[in-house]
Design a protein around this motif. Sequence first.
Motif: not given
Length: 120
Positions: A95-100
């Motif tokens: 799992v990875r958490f990104d912010v755009a």
Amino acid sequence: MKNKLKEGHKGEDLVLKEYFKKGYKLLDRNVYFRGGEIDLILKKDNLIVFVEVKKRKKGYFLSGIQSINKKKIDRIIKFSKIYLERKNLYEKVDVRFDVAIIEGESLNILENAFYEGFNL
């Protein structure tokens, strides 16, 4: 409110295009939970990415990144765990958490923007 929602979807479409170029597939979009939502959930190989999209007009008081506080991060992590459990994926994927961040015409995707116990 309707206009804001429409603008949000335009921003998400722009972000999706960038992920699609990199070979990601869309699993879900705007997944609602009591207390909030996850904007985009994408998959590539054995990786699931939960993406928070923030769209701001240029010169807006708070930048997109400043609007992601600990409370918001905690909610996204909580919702991601619920999502993975519901889909029976909890122990099967990374799992990875990104912010755009979209500010004006500029798009910046911050990969690994946070993880459990870590704030931006």
